[in-house]
Scaffold this active site. Structure first.
Site, PDB file in Angstrom:
ATOM      1  N   CYS A  71       1.699  -2.634   7.596  1.00  9.09           N
ATOM      2  CA  CYS A  71       2.631  -3.762   7.466  1.00  9.09           C
ATOM      3  C   CYS A  71       3.005  -3.942   5.994  1.00  9.09           C
ATOM      4  O   CYS A  71       2.136  -4.138   5.151  1.00  9.09           O
ATOM      5  CB  CYS A  71       1.950  -5.005   8.027  1.00  9.09           C
ATOM      6  SG  CYS A  71       2.690  -6.562   7.591  1.00  9.09           S
ATOM      7  N   CYS A  74       2.077  -7.302   4.466  1.00  8.94           N
ATOM      8  CA  CYS A  74       0.619  -7.349   4.280  1.00  8.94           C
ATOM      9  C   CYS A  74       0.217  -6.634   2.994  1.00  8.94           C
ATOM     10  O   CYS A  74      -0.699  -7.074   2.294  1.00  8.94           O
ATOM     11  CB  CYS A  74      -0.092  -6.708   5.464  1.00  8.94           C
ATOM     12  SG  CYS A  74       0.167  -7.542   7.020  1.00  8.94           S
TER      13      CYS A  74
END
Length: 142
Positions: A71, A74
């Site tokens: 991600c 992230c």
């Protein structure tokens, strides 16, 4: 030279369809965001599920960080998380990969990554959805 009338009708229908698709996509996106926020607000005050409640989160403040290794947002939050986990000594930090523990993540109701759950004495204090800046996260952890 003029454009034939059947071609104008086809073009009008095409642009109407495109307009309707754009409107529905905006409604879907904003509806989904509204639903996530509504669900996050409902979690306030709930006890942390046993699968996620490590002993150090039962007393005091804590932060459960839900992430996915692939991600992009992230990866942007990761350095902030590491820095704060080293600096803030009174707060317990737990990092959970959503791909490794999907049942536990589903029990708490996390729908997207990155998500952070602020915990105080084993109960959910706040759910933070999406990437946040260091200053915002530091202020919420005080």
């Amino acid at each position: 030279m003029s454009i034939p009338e059947p071609l104008l009708k086809v073009a009008a229908i095409f642009f109407d369809v495109i307009f309707v698709l754009l409107v529905f996509s905006f409604i879907f996106i904003f509806g989904l965001r509204f639903y996530w926020r509504w669900k996050a607000k409902r979690l306030k005050g709930e006890p942390v599920p046993e699968e996620l409640l490590v002993p150090k989160l039962k007393k005091g403040k804590g932060l459960i960080y839900f992430y996915s290794p692939n991600c992009r947002p992230c990866q942007m939050v990761e350095p902030i998380y590491k820095k704060l986990s080293k600096e803030l000594k009174g707060v317990h930090f737990v990092k959970i990969n959503v791909l490794e523990k999907p049942e536990a993540v589903r029990k708490i109701g996390i729908l997207a990554t990155p998500s952070m759950v602020l915990v105080k004495d084993g109960r959910i204090k706040e759910v933070i959805l999406g990437p946040v800046s260091e200053g915002v996260l530091r202020e919420k952890l005080k």
